[in-house]
Design a protein around this motif. Structure first.
Motif, PDB file in Angstrom:
ATOM      1  N   SER A   1      -1.343  -2.511  -9.401  1.00 18.91           N
ATOM      2  CA  SER A   1      -2.031  -3.291 -10.427  1.00 18.91           C
ATOM      3  C   SER A   1      -1.085  -4.305 -11.066  1.00 18.91           C
ATOM      4  N   GLU A   2       0.125  -3.888 -11.345  1.00 13.44           N
ATOM      5  CA  GLU A   2       1.065  -4.809 -11.972  1.00 13.44           C
ATOM      6  C   GLU A   2       1.469  -5.932 -11.010  1.00 13.44           C
TER       7      GLU A   2
ATOM      8  N   HIS B   1       0.793  -1.227   0.000  1.00 11.89           N
ATOM      9  CA  HIS B   1       0.000   0.000   0.000  1.00 11.89           C
ATOM     10  C   HIS B   1       0.824   1.275   0.000  1.00 11.89           C
ATOM     11  N   TYR B   2       2.132   1.123  -0.022  1.00  6.37           N
ATOM     12  CA  TYR B   2       2.974   2.305  -0.210  1.00  6.37           C
ATOM     13  C   TYR B   2       3.115   2.654  -1.688  1.00  6.37           C
ATOM     14  N   LYS B   3       2.696   1.730  -2.532  1.00  8.35           N
ATOM     15  CA  LYS B   3       2.958   1.896  -3.962  1.00  8.35           C
ATOM     16  C   LYS B   3       1.826   2.640  -4.664  1.00  8.35           C
ATOM     17  N   SER B   4       2.113   3.053  -5.894  1.00  5.80           N
ATOM     18  CA  SER B   4       1.093   3.755  -6.675  1.00  5.80           C
ATOM     19  C   SER B   4       0.072   2.750  -7.201  1.00  5.80           C
ATOM     20  N   HIS B   5      -1.043   3.260  -7.624  1.00  7.48           N
ATOM     21  CA  HIS B   5      -2.095   2.415  -8.183  1.00  7.48           C
ATOM     22  C   HIS B   5      -1.575   1.577  -9.353  1.00  7.48           C
ATOM     23  N   GLU B   6      -0.800   2.188 -10.212  1.00 10.26           N
ATOM     24  CA  GLU B   6      -0.258   1.449 -11.361  1.00 10.26           C
ATOM     25  C   GLU B   6       0.648   0.307 -10.915  1.00 10.26           C
TER      26      GLU B   6
ATOM     27  N   GLY C   1     -11.099  -0.926  -1.833  1.00 12.36           N
ATOM     28  CA  GLY C   1     -10.330  -2.154  -1.654  1.00 12.36           C
ATOM     29  C   GLY C   1     -10.161  -2.835  -2.997  1.00 12.36           C
ATOM     30  N   PHE C   2      -9.649  -4.066  -2.964  1.00  8.33           N
ATOM     31  CA  PHE C   2      -9.457  -4.813  -4.217  1.00  8.33           C
ATOM     32  C   PHE C   2      -8.737  -3.962  -5.271  1.00  8.33           C
TER      33      PHE C   2
ATOM     34  N   GLY D   1     -11.211   2.728 -12.009  1.00  8.31           N
ATOM     35  CA  GLY D   1     -10.447   3.573 -11.106  1.00  8.31           C
ATOM     36  C   GLY D   1     -10.286   3.038  -9.701  1.00  8.31           C
ATOM     37  N   HIS D   2      -9.657   3.875  -8.899  1.00  5.64           N
ATOM     38  CA  HIS D   2      -9.297   3.512  -7.528  1.00  5.64           C
ATOM     39  C   HIS D   2     -10.554   3.259  -6.693  1.00  5.64           C
ATOM     40  N   LYS D   3     -10.444   2.296  -5.787  1.00  5.12           N
ATOM     41  CA  LYS D   3     -11.589   1.913  -4.960  1.00  5.12           C
ATOM     42  C   LYS D   3     -11.157   1.770  -3.506  1.00  5.12           C
TER      43      LYS D   3
ATOM     44  N   GLU E   1     -10.238   0.814 -16.992  1.00  2.00           N
ATOM     45  CA  GLU E   1     -10.599   0.468 -15.614  1.00  2.00           C
ATOM     46  C   GLU E   1     -11.408   1.603 -15.002  1.00  2.00           C
TER      47      GLU E   1
END
Lengths: 676, 676
Positions: free
Chosen positions: B71-72, B63-68, B250-251, B246-248, B244
């Motif tokens: 996802s990867e 959770h320190y990382k970016s959304h991108e 969770g999940f 977008g950010h949510k 996509e």
């Protein structure tokens, strides 16, 4: 097929327009009333204009970034707000402090700092504590520098091992007579300071709460002004282990930190000494009034109560507007799908929370009045009303944050799946409310304190001794008076809630007494009776809110409002009282008998008042007058272009900037090919 | 001063050791019982070993990382799990499917995919739907490719404008007789597919749910197999607008997506035609059994119920262990601070949730049995039990997810401030539970369905017609039988909950009848009675859970367990029943009278059973046998080194890798200096 940013219409969703058109009262009157008058409302809007005018990106886009990036953005934005507020102060009222720093944590500016404000604690607590607990010399030496934002700090109290139980704090300050210094230590890991906002990377000083020791003798908690980092390089000073405590459910950019201290020395004169003192020879002079140290906490609980009522109103605004735009599930087959707000079950999710937000806001106002009166009393040396204020602030903080957490989540769920999207902003509002249940006194701990206060009050009541005003409803029941007759009128419902509260207090008192009679200590008995004590405290708080709401709506201020606005407030009061009575029905039925018809009537009244509020619901939340940037919600914007905004924000996801993400070629394609 | 990764001791926290030592039963027996026998438990552990052995980084660091980036990582991790499961299948049972893909979404492997699984829907829904709804030819043509993971897809049903109300879906498939093709369109923005897991960037195909039109005549919802992206380049095909959403909350890594279609053409043979059919000339052949299409949803609701019971057990494990390690607030002054689990109010937060988790797990098991029996019935052409299964799966899904959401949040709050940290993992568990309240049928919509089923059942009961087994408790009350006497015995409490449920059903039925008598349509009356219908449905579901728990603990399986384990289960049952009776006390008091002494006794029993469970609490949650990586919690790890783990994880924050963040020189220092 829409695919660009220009898909958001410049018009208002027709369903929302219709709602506004059909309202039975004037929204501008509601807004003026809610914000305390025309001048205050105008100023709030001017403030928002100033704060938000140059912000272009949607606040929720923040959450696509990494933790590090969010932290930097939050830092930038909070300083930007500081600059703007100072400029406004300078322009509107030079030399005053009514805008800067007073509004640095106000709800109207939250929208300018979606990552949170790492300097909130600096101003709300550190500067204030130096001002009230430090000597004039200390204020001159470092208070003014802090106030002037030349240095930045925080209030470091909570530790890894201890929160609400202050006496358990383990950080120590040993006085070294030889050098005239305090030696600061966190003797073990659990003594590390943990949580203070801004401590991580946004403080070069702090106000440290530590156990004072002189000749290894404990002298109680004191506050010490401590430099943490070099002002030029920001490098931690020797003996200081400092950093942030990491990612959290919310408040991503607030830089909550940890702090370990190993033989850090500070001059004797850095202990705040307006009240307690340590003289150069090590003589300790006690504070003349130890209550003063916790008065700041009382103030913070008033702040938290007011802020959480605001959070609930924000969530209610978003969910109500969305419920007017969203159409789903025909009521009669072959008819057009109705606005979901026409489903009675949806009304039950929305309107009681609107009423709750208003009830808590009015109660918070009353709490603030009491705070200011008590403040004046204390300045005159009169402490008699402090216990009441203290207990009221405890129970109000606990109830309001708990209800706001549950209520905002209920409203989030009322938005269906879309409420789960970050672009709805609902879960971030819930996250803020959720945090408030634990900080500034954990809710259960607070309720237990209030429960013990109620035990004393009950004993006083049975002995005919005086009671504080908010506990005076105990007198009758303590004398054995019964409730009388249920009529279901407003005042009668409030009386019934009070009577049920008194009954719970009585039951808890009897359980306590029984345990004492069995030879348990007072403390053991209180623990054993903990469940009943918290239940009694909850009902006590609920009585206060209900009585306050009733007094407000039916009291002398009626004449200041139009008949139309009063009618709306009366409906919200009716909803609040009926809903609260149903919520505590088992408590009421345990001591007041209601016939089947009377029970039925409560249900009918609930359904009936929901129906009456329905046509005004959108106008009511409009009356809260939240700026779109404060709500930051695709579901809750004023124009109601819900689907277009959801789509627009999705299109702005970094992952949607290219048709094919890099990870396809790196990861997914090789895998799929390997399965051919 | 500890400051490195090596601060975590290799020993178990002594308080936890003591707890385990003092348990009244054998944890290994509990674990075998909970997991369905020694072989299953052994296999689960082997599976975890295989999944987790090469994972080194703590899951919450994601959770320190970016959304991108998240996802990867989620994409990589989910494919890694797929490979491992296939290898296990190959090794243990080549050619079978009991490991791969069956366990791809099982709780035991969640810990290997902390960002979620973007291919969960591919296997659980798309492959299964092709298998059951497609023809053999379709299975050969594309089902096998999907099963073999040569292609990846999703099940695209929910739209931006419609979720639970399926008939409202707007995506259309028009049959073009001339070319033998369907023309697919999302005619407006609200028709866009929205939410399907994996749709964003992890699907090159999908199973599209659309309204079939032939000659502009609607023929109902059908499923269409549609290619979305080029298999080589992953580029979206012409007419496809995809990305996509977008950010949510969770999940984060599940790549929930949107999909717009503009005149996308697919061959006629891509409509799944095992049941309904479109012949080349455009003749439409209806499905022989329309119920089949919703049988998948029934199955999904069974899955959701079971998974949410697991989430609640996870949260309970973390909070219970933490409550045995955390010490705070002495009960008697001058005594050592107790484990917070010794505070009765804390017990009330923890133990009822443990009991809830067990009650829901046992009920989910029963639901699964019923599912399998009904499945066999249906294969034989017998649909009689389907309505009961359908309604039971609706109410169980709604109750279990709602209770799990509230219960997990209660447990998170029971961890105090530390429960707010991502390193506690509590809020991520709550976020998973929260999502489940909205997906696979929004909870209120489901309860309303069940409410209408209960109206039919009540009418049947009053007319002496047969009732489904789980509604048979309505018979007596419908005949006017009264409850009899409250004794407080277990079976009597279950009967009281059933009686209260029947009373709510009766009240709702009377309200419905009254509204009908006033000339409202059935649908309007149902909407007006919505609140009572949902309340009746809730009590109906609660009755089922209570009766199931009671039957299990006192039924024939008793002899399979040791006396010690049975005693623990009896206490949990006692807690569940007393707690549920108190929770629904107002419903009970409305139709059953309890004396003051009887009310008192419920409170005493509650306090007494909490006390009895106290010494076994840690052992019980140990018996759930969650792997540390599944819990991923600094507060809940088996060794109980809570503070060390919190500190260790904080130290791993990217912001703590340098003593001074870059933002200081760029942002903070210039600002502070400008104030000098």
């Amino acid at each position: 097929m829409p695919g660009s940013k220009h898909i958001i219409p410049h018009t208002v969703n027709p369903d929302l327009e219709q709602e506004r058109h059909g309202a039975s009262f004037r929204v501008d009157e509601f807004a003026r009333w809610w914000h305390g008058g025309a001048a205050k409302l105008r100023f709030k809007r001017e403030l928002e204009q100033e704060m938000f005018n140059d912000m272009t990106e949607h606040n929720t886009l923040l959450h696509y970034k990494s933790h590090e990036e969010i932290s930097e953005i939050a830092l930038r934005q909070s300083l930007e707000v500081a600059k703007k507020l100072r400029a406004m102060q300078q322009r509107i009222n030079p030399g005053g402090n009514d805008i800067w720093p007073k509004l640095y944590s106000a709800a109207a500016v939250w929208g300018a700092m979606p990552g949170g404000n790492p300097f909130g604690v600096h101003f709300v607590m550190m500067v204030e504590a130096i001002r009230t607990q430090g000597t004039d010399e200390q204020w001159e030496r470092f208070g003014k520098r802090a106030e002037n934002f030349e240095i930045c700090g925080t209030y470091a109290q909570t530790e890894l091992g201890h929160g609400s139980f202050l006496r358990g704090l383990e950080t120590r300050a040993d006085y070294d007579r030889a050098t005239g210094e305090f030696v600061l230590n966190t003797p073990k890991l659990s003594a590390y300071k943990w949580w203070p906002g801004g401590l991580g990377h946004c403080s070069n000083y702090c106000l440290l709460v530590a156990q004072l020791y002189i000749d290894d003798e404990p002298k109680g908690l004191q506050m010490f002004f401590v430099q943490l980092r070099d002002e030029e390089t920001h490098m931690p000073l020797p003996g200081i282990d400092i950093g942030e405590i990491g990612h959290k459910r919310g408040f991503y950019g607030v830089s909550n930190g940890f702090l370990g201290l190993k033989n850090v020395r500070i001059p004797r004169t850095n202990m705040l000494m307006r009240n307690a003192k340590v003289q150069p020879d090590g003589t300790f002079v006690k504070s003349p009034a130890s209550v003063l140290t916790y008065f700041t906490m009382v103030m913070m609980r008033c702040v938290v109560t007011r802020d959480n009522a605001t959070l609930l109103a924000m969530a209610a605004t978003i969910a109500t507007r969305y419920s007017a735009v969203r159409r789903q599930s025909p009521i009669n087959p072959n008819e057009r799908e109705p606005q979901i707000m026409d489903h009675v079950t949806q009304q039950l999710k929305l309107f009681p929370e609107i009423a709750n937000a208003i009830a808590y806001q009015l109660s918070a106002n009353k709490l603030w009045s009491l705070y200011h009166e008590t403040y004046v009393d204390i300045e005159r040396g009169d402490f008699t009303r402090l216990p009441e204020l203290h207990n009221l602030s405890c129970v109000m903080k606990a109830l309001c944050t708990a209800d706001c957490n549950v209520g905002a989540e209920r409203l989030r769920l009322a938005c269906g799946g879309h409420g789960y999207l970050t672009s709805a902003n609902m879960h971030l509002i819930v996250s803020s409310a959720a945090a408030a249940c634990s900080y500034e006194g954990e809710n259960t701990v607070l309720l237990l304190q209030v429960g013990r206060f109620l035990m004393k009050s009950w004993r006083a009541a049975t002995e005919g001794k005086p009671l504080t005003p908010t506990a005076s409803y105990l007198r009758g029941p303590a004398r054995g008076e019964t409730f009388g007759k249920w009529t279901g009128e407003w005042a009668n419902i409030v009386a019934a809630i009070e009577y049920a509260a008194a009954n719970k207090v009585r039951l808890a008192f009897e359980s306590m007494s029984q345990r004492l009679a069995q030879g348990q200590t007072e403390a053991e008995a209180a623990n054993g009776t903990g469940i009943e004590l918290t239940q009694a405290a909850e009902l006590h708080g609920r009585s206060f809110v209900a009585a306050t709401f009733l007094a407000y709506v039916t009291g002398p201020t009626v004449s200041e409002r139009s008949a139309a606005l009063n009618r709306v407030l009366e409906r919200l009061l009716e909803l609040y009282l009926v809903h609260t009575a149903l919520r505590h029905l088992s408590d009421i039925l345990q001591c007041i008998s209601l016939s089947d018809a009377e029970l039925r009537s409560l249900q009918t009244r609930l359904e009936s008042v929901l129906k009456k509020i329905r046509p005004d619901a959108v106008a009511i939340v409009d009356g809260f007058d939240f700026h779109d940037r404060c709500l930051s919600s695709a579901l809750g914007s004023y124009d109601g272009n819900v689907y277009e905004r959801l789509f627009d924000l999705a299109k702005q996801s970094p992952l949607n900037q290219e048709p094919v993400p890099k990870s396809f070629h790196k990861v997914l394609k090789p895998f799929l090919k390997s399965n051919l």
